[in-house]
Design an enzyme around this catalytic site. Structure first.
Site, mmCIF file in Angstrom:
data_model
loop_
_atom_site.group_PDB
_atom_site.id
_atom_site.type_symbol
_atom_site.label_atom_id
_atom_site.label_comp_id
_atom_site.label_asym_id
_atom_site.label_seq_id
_atom_site.Cartn_x
_atom_site.Cartn_y
_atom_site.Cartn_z
ATOM 1 N N LYS A 153 48.535 34.295 -85.043
ATOM 2 C CA LYS A 153 48.591 33.299 -83.965
ATOM 3 C C LYS A 153 48.091 31.957 -84.493
ATOM 4 O O LYS A 153 46.922 31.830 -84.842
ATOM 5 C CB LYS A 153 47.718 33.709 -82.774
ATOM 6 C CG LYS A 153 47.907 32.736 -81.603
ATOM 7 C CD LYS A 153 46.820 32.816 -80.561
ATOM 8 C CE LYS A 153 45.645 31.928 -80.847
ATOM 9 N NZ LYS A 153 45.925 30.478 -80.782
ATOM 10 N N GLY A 186 37.769 29.720 -87.584
ATOM 11 C CA GLY A 186 37.555 28.876 -86.413
ATOM 12 C C GLY A 186 36.073 28.659 -86.188
ATOM 13 O O GLY A 186 35.269 28.734 -87.124
ATOM 14 N N THR A 218 32.160 29.080 -84.985
ATOM 15 C CA THR A 218 31.182 30.173 -85.042
ATOM 16 C C THR A 218 31.068 30.850 -83.672
ATOM 17 O O THR A 218 30.910 32.070 -83.578
ATOM 18 C CB THR A 218 29.814 29.635 -85.534
ATOM 19 O OG1 THR A 218 29.993 29.189 -86.887
ATOM 20 C CG2 THR A 218 28.733 30.692 -85.502
ATOM 21 N N VAL A 261 33.420 31.335 -81.373
ATOM 22 C CA VAL A 261 34.493 32.321 -81.161
ATOM 23 C C VAL A 261 34.349 33.470 -82.166
ATOM 24 O O VAL A 261 34.613 34.630 -81.844
ATOM 25 C CB VAL A 261 35.887 31.658 -81.220
ATOM 26 C CG1 VAL A 261 36.987 32.706 -81.136
ATOM 27 C CG2 VAL A 261 36.038 30.656 -80.079
ATOM 28 N N GLY A 262 33.860 33.149 -83.363
ATOM 29 C CA GLY A 262 33.596 34.203 -84.358
ATOM 30 C C GLY A 262 32.655 35.261 -83.796
ATOM 31 O O GLY A 262 32.868 36.472 -83.965
ATOM 32 N N GLU A 278 35.795 33.264 -91.100
ATOM 33 C CA GLU A 278 35.526 32.024 -91.829
ATOM 34 C C GLU A 278 35.207 30.990 -90.760
ATOM 35 O O GLU A 278 36.092 30.576 -90.013
ATOM 36 C CB GLU A 278 36.748 31.663 -92.667
ATOM 37 C CG GLU A 278 36.413 30.719 -93.799
ATOM 38 C CD GLU A 278 36.574 29.279 -93.396
ATOM 39 O OE1 GLU A 278 35.561 28.688 -92.975
ATOM 40 O OE2 GLU A 278 37.680 28.763 -93.479
ATOM 41 N N CYS A 318 36.016 22.534 -92.098
ATOM 42 C CA CYS A 318 34.853 23.418 -91.944
ATOM 43 C C CYS A 318 33.824 23.204 -93.038
ATOM 44 O O CYS A 318 32.634 23.351 -92.814
ATOM 45 C CB CYS A 318 35.298 24.878 -91.898
ATOM 46 S SG CYS A 318 36.381 25.318 -93.245
ATOM 47 N N GLU A 339 27.781 21.248 -85.957
ATOM 48 C CA GLU A 339 29.026 20.859 -86.608
ATOM 49 C C GLU A 339 29.744 19.870 -85.689
ATOM 50 O O GLU A 339 30.091 20.207 -84.556
ATOM 51 C CB GLU A 339 29.893 22.114 -86.808
ATOM 52 C CG GLU A 339 31.178 21.837 -87.527
ATOM 53 C CD GLU A 339 32.006 23.099 -87.793
ATOM 54 O OE1 GLU A 339 32.152 23.916 -86.872
ATOM 55 O OE2 GLU A 339 32.497 23.242 -88.920
HETATM 56 P P1 NDP Z 1 38.232 27.902 -81.897
HETATM 57 O O1 NDP Z 1 37.311 28.677 -82.715
HETATM 58 O O2 NDP Z 1 38.138 27.993 -80.442
HETATM 59 O O3 NDP Z 1 39.739 28.243 -82.297
HETATM 60 C C1 NDP Z 1 40.192 28.863 -83.471
HETATM 61 C C2 NDP Z 1 41.348 29.808 -83.135
HETATM 62 O O4 NDP Z 1 40.883 30.884 -82.319
HETATM 63 C C3 NDP Z 1 42.459 29.164 -82.340
HETATM 64 O O5 NDP Z 1 43.686 29.728 -82.709
HETATM 65 C C4 NDP Z 1 42.083 29.533 -80.928
HETATM 66 O O6 NDP Z 1 43.140 29.452 -80.038
HETATM 67 C C5 NDP Z 1 41.596 30.950 -81.098
HETATM 68 N N1 NDP Z 1 40.703 31.436 -80.060
HETATM 69 C C6 NDP Z 1 39.967 30.742 -79.159
HETATM 70 N N2 NDP Z 1 39.249 31.577 -78.380
HETATM 71 C C7 NDP Z 1 39.535 32.830 -78.787
HETATM 72 C C8 NDP Z 1 39.107 34.132 -78.385
HETATM 73 N N3 NDP Z 1 38.228 34.310 -77.418
HETATM 74 N N4 NDP Z 1 39.604 35.205 -79.026
HETATM 75 C C9 NDP Z 1 40.477 35.049 -80.038
HETATM 76 N N5 NDP Z 1 40.922 33.854 -80.449
HETATM 77 C C10 NDP Z 1 40.456 32.750 -79.853
HETATM 78 O O7 NDP Z 1 38.160 26.408 -82.294
HETATM 79 P P2 NDP Z 1 38.697 25.186 -81.428
HETATM 80 O O8 NDP Z 1 40.019 24.909 -81.927
HETATM 81 O O9 NDP Z 1 38.601 25.376 -79.967
HETATM 82 O O10 NDP Z 1 37.639 24.110 -81.809
HETATM 83 C C11 NDP Z 1 36.337 24.135 -81.213
HETATM 84 C C12 NDP Z 1 35.322 23.705 -82.224
HETATM 85 O O11 NDP Z 1 35.283 24.662 -83.270
HETATM 86 C C13 NDP Z 1 35.674 22.417 -82.918
HETATM 87 O O12 NDP Z 1 35.167 21.330 -82.230
HETATM 88 C C14 NDP Z 1 35.034 22.584 -84.243
HETATM 89 O O13 NDP Z 1 33.712 22.169 -84.171
HETATM 90 C C15 NDP Z 1 35.062 24.059 -84.489
HETATM 91 N N6 NDP Z 1 36.128 24.481 -85.408
HETATM 92 C C16 NDP Z 1 35.759 24.937 -86.610
HETATM 93 C C17 NDP Z 1 36.706 25.334 -87.501
HETATM 94 C C18 NDP Z 1 36.306 25.833 -88.834
HETATM 95 O O14 NDP Z 1 37.165 26.142 -89.652
HETATM 96 N N7 NDP Z 1 35.036 25.923 -89.110
HETATM 97 C C19 NDP Z 1 38.120 25.255 -87.214
HETATM 98 C C20 NDP Z 1 38.413 24.805 -85.880
HETATM 99 C C21 NDP Z 1 37.432 24.429 -85.040
HETATM 100 P P3 NDP Z 1 43.644 28.020 -79.534
HETATM 101 O O15 NDP Z 1 42.878 26.957 -80.197
HETATM 102 O O16 NDP Z 1 45.034 28.037 -79.961
HETATM 103 O O17 NDP Z 1 43.430 28.015 -78.088
#
Ligand code: NDP
Length: 792
Positions: A194, A246, A248, A250-251, A268, A302, A399
């Protein structure tokens, strides 16, 4: 004056737009609506799916819309992947390599298209998508075509996992897709991926390339949607592994959601990476490095070097140089080849950046941005420097994920290291110094998965990438990345049979002098906190002795002792080997005594007990042998770098032991942990705890440094729960019932402990294939990749 002469006079940049018409034509051909890619076909969402619109962040223009996958769509994708798995995993490595190779070629042949589409959808400069993102995507598929080819030779006794669910963010849309898909399919898995809702377009174009490459239907499935779709993938019972990049936050949700499911997991996550400049650095080089570290991709990275730590003596000079550099920054149309920074992904993210910056200013930070032209429309944020920041300021801790640098100063290397590690994250660190000894000394002390010396943001498919601490676990890239997508062919056996203690009806008569039951904490025998003990029965219901009934405080003391023994991490492999051999030597002198104890407690025959004590000596020798041999690697990525992949200890590992082969399993679990320089807190088998308490007498006479091995006896479930909750415990190896494994994984979400759980299954401890070796050693290490450029 001619135009050329005018340009020479002013030295102003002219517009340098990249053509986008053919990409826009492709978007138009979709008539504004995209589909999922399932089982080799483009299919509409089932039922009445919600539609997600996607916009160009630089202009606000709508680029298209796609369906948000619901349960039926995710089910269909997983079903297709499952159906494709037997034949895909059954292909030879070479046959799979051909598909990966074809994908790599197709990415290259479509590279300009993909670069433009990525810039349109994400807002990042074409300069970056063209020169970094897309070439790295191709490189990933080439590199992993190689791993597919070499699977049989390089990963013997391993097999693919099955269907892998992959969820990626919006900051490097196609690159994250490549990091996820290439190793997964190379190893023989099938995937359901996804993309992020903001940036799904390059993933959907990639799906077209999969079709063109004639990738077998079902091997690669791409479903679009938002977080709810991600959650459906995470929860799907027919998925064997989740790979996530993504936040932390959501991780953690995913760690909890997968607890007890048996799904393999790699995360990651976020970072707050330090960028350290020592006074002997090449300052101009360091400033250019810094620009790349924090303003690359608008800081939405990140591993962005978002915390500048600069030696006090040069702080003013560095600040002036940064400001001078930023005053010449060009921000604007991402498709202009001569801009430094493009657009922020979405107004939601821009507001988040703005809110954090405002809060940072409130908490005392001095906020500065250059007075440069900003585009009137679209979603942009200026490059920003916040100085005079204390470590407790929100902008130094959180972050920001935007083009915002915070700066702090230090006076000594020690202080620089302390500031750098003063974060719950541990993704990356950059060190700038002309003194290679100093730089390597600092690198060795960084708690980070990647360290760049006199360079920054180096990435390559051959070099692992991933975090320490709350930046997640698992690696992407290289050999260690491949291990995330395979499992040992034979690891676990049938469900572990419990060994209930018989009721004690008589004394055994074996123990002549009553033992004083204690815990083994900090190298000493310590009375249990609440001075309570529990009786231990022989196999036939006689009284064999008593052991301490440990509690939360004993665990706390044991973890503290382990914490204070941190210098063990810096001991040499040779020193660890010597101690392991010494333990084996001292144990062998008392082997008969242990054999007697085994017979008495487990009912093993004399011969069986001797087999177990002999195997124990052999195992100690094995890890004595491994202690100075489980080395890392030196990579040579395409750029002029040497990358040292160093195996480092994880830190403090909590170990819960099974009842089976109680002596051998106990030793088999702590010895690899010890050999790799970790400290541990062991909860031995509740039923056979006397074996562990006998063993600490061997440890006491074998030069084991205080606090490196700690043993707390008592109720396994209670003690394990406390270990899993403890914020200073970095990893848990749990052998016990399935519900307890589930709890361990769920509780580990808080500080994102690395977990290795049996899920109630047994293991053949006697076999050298399943009871010892590389799998144990890998689980006891973090891989740190240190990048060292060379040449002028
Ligand atoms: P998220 O962690 O929310 O998103 C990463 C991915 O996970 C996206 O595909 C998202 O879907 C999906 N997702 C969201 N919620 C869930 C869930 N409960 N279960 C499974 N998958 C899920 O990052 P965001 O894009 O919302 O960004 C939020 C903050 O996270 C940013 O402001 C930034 O600080 C940080 N971030 C960090 C990253 C990194 O690599 N360290 C990368 C991206 C963000 P979708 O976004 O499509 O709704």
């Amino acid at each position: 004056m001619s135009k050329m002469a005018e340009i020479f006079r002013t030295m102003e940049y002219g517009p340098a737009p990249e053509a986008a018409d053919y990409v826009l034509d492709w978007l138009k051909s979709k008539k504004g609506s995209f589909k999922h890619y399932i089982n080799g076909e483009f299919v509409s969402g089932k039922g009445k799916p919600k539609t997600i619109e996607t916009f160009n962040p630089a202009t606000g223009e709508k680029l298209g819309a796609f369906p948000a996958a619901g349960r039926a769509d995710v089910d269909a994708a997983v079903e297709a992947a499952n159906a494709a798995f037997p034949s895909w995993s059954g292909l030879s490595g070479h046959q799979r390599a051909r598909y990966l190779y074809a994908l790599a070629r197709l990415v290259q042949k479509n590279s300009r298209f993909l670069a433009v589409l990525e810039s349109l959808d994400n807002g990042k400069p074409i300069r970056e998508t063209r020169d970094i993102d897309i070439p790295l995507v191709a490189r990933h598929f080439y590199h992993h075509a190689g791993w597919a080819q070499l699977m049989e030779q390089e990963f013997p006794d391993h097999e693919p996992l099955g269907v892998v669910g992959q969820i990626i963010p919006w900051n490097f849309p196609l690159l994250m897709l490549a990091w996820k898909i290439a190793p997964a399919i190379a190893a023989g898995n099938c995937v359901v991926l996804k993309p992020a809702e903001y940036t799904s377009l390059t993933a959907l174009y990639f799906a077209e390339l999969c079709k063109e490459a004639e990738a077998p239907p079902g091997v690669i499935n791409i479903v679009t949607g938002a977080g709810a779709t991600g959650a459906l993938i995470v929860e799907h019972p027919d998925i064997a592994k989740i790979a996530f990049t993504g936040s932390t936050e959501v991780g953690r949700i995913i760690r909890k959601a997968t607890a007890g499911s048996g799904k393999k997991l790699s995360l990651e996550l976020g970072g707050k990476s330090p960028f350290i400049i020592f006074e002997d650095a090449d300052l101009d080089g360091a400033i250019e490095g810094l620009v790349d570290a924090i303003w690359f991709n608008q800081g939405q990275v990140c591993c962005a070097g978002s915390r500048l730590l600069v030696e006090e003596s040069i702080a003013e000079d560095v600040t002036q140089k940064i400001k001078r550099r930023l005053k010449s920054f060009r921000i604007g149309d991402p498709l202009d080849k001569a801009i430094d920074m493009g657009a922020i992904i979405d107004p939601v993210q821009r507001d988040r950046i703005q809110t954090l910056v405002a809060q940072g200013a409130k908490e005392g930070g001095e906020v500065w941005s250059p007075n440069i032209a900003m585009p009137e429309n679209g979603c942009f944020f200026p490059p920003t420097l916040i100085s005079n920041v204390s470590p407790s300021n929100i902008v130094a801790r959180e972050e920001i994920f935007g083009p915002v640098l915070v700066s702090m100063t230090f006076r000594t290397l020690k202080e620089a290291v302390a500031l750098a590690n003063n974060t719950r994250y541990g993704l990356a660190a950059t060190i700038w110094s002309e003194n290679i000894n100093r730089a390597l000394e600092a690198a060795s002390q960084m708690k980070a998965g990647v360290v760049w010396i006199n360079t920054t943001n180096g990435f390559d498919a051959a070099c692992g990438f991933g975090g320490y601490r709350e930046s997640g676990f698992g690696r992407e890239g290289g050999r260690e990345g491949m291990y995330e997508y395979v499992k040992p062919r034979k690891e676990w056996g049938a469900a572990e049979k419990p060994s209930p203690a018989p009721k004690i009806t008589a004394t055994s008569g074996v123990i002549e002098i009553d033992q004083t039951p204690k815990q083994f904490i900090g190298g000493k025998q310590k009375r249990p906190d609440w001075a309570r003990t529990i009786p231990v029965a022989t196999h036939d219901g006689k009284y064999a002795g008593r052991v301490a009934l440990g509690n939360r405080k004993d665990i706390r003391d044991a973890v503290e002792a382990a914490f204070n023994a941190e210098s063990w991490a810096a001991s040499t492999g040779h020193a660890r080997a010597q101690i392991l051999y010494f333990i084996a030597e001292n144990f062998s002198r008392r082997a008969n005594e242990f054999a007697r104890r085994l017979t008495e407690l487990t009912g093993a025959s004399k011969a069986e007990a001797k087999t177990e004590t002999d195997a124990t000596i052999s195992r100690l020798f094995s890890y004595g042998a491994w202690a100075d041999k489980f080395d890392g690697l030196a990579h040579s990525p395409p750029q002029r770098n040497v990358v040292l992949a160093v195996n480092e200890p994880i830190g403090i590992i909590g170990i819960t032991c099974p009842d089976a082969s109680p002596l051998l399993s106990f030793v088999s679990l702590w010895a690899p942990v010890f050999a790799m320089g970790n400290r541990c807190v062991i909860v031995p088998s509740e039923r056979y705890a006397l074996i562990a308490t006998d063993f600490y007498q061997v440890l006491e006479t074998s030069d084991v440094p205080a606090g490196v091995i700690n043993i707390v006896t008592g109720e396994r479930a209670t003690l394990t729960k406390t270990l899993a909750e403890h914020a200073q415990v970095d990893a848990i190896w749990h052998h016990g019932p399935a519900d307890e494994s589930k709890l361990v994984e769920a509780l580990s979400a808080d500080n994102l402990k690395r977990t290795w759980t049996s899920g109630g299954k047994s293991r053949d401890w006697m076999s050298a294939k399943t009871g010892e070796g590389r799998e144990f050693l890998r689980r006891a290490c973090e891989v740190k990749n240190i990048w060292l450029p060379y040449g002028d």
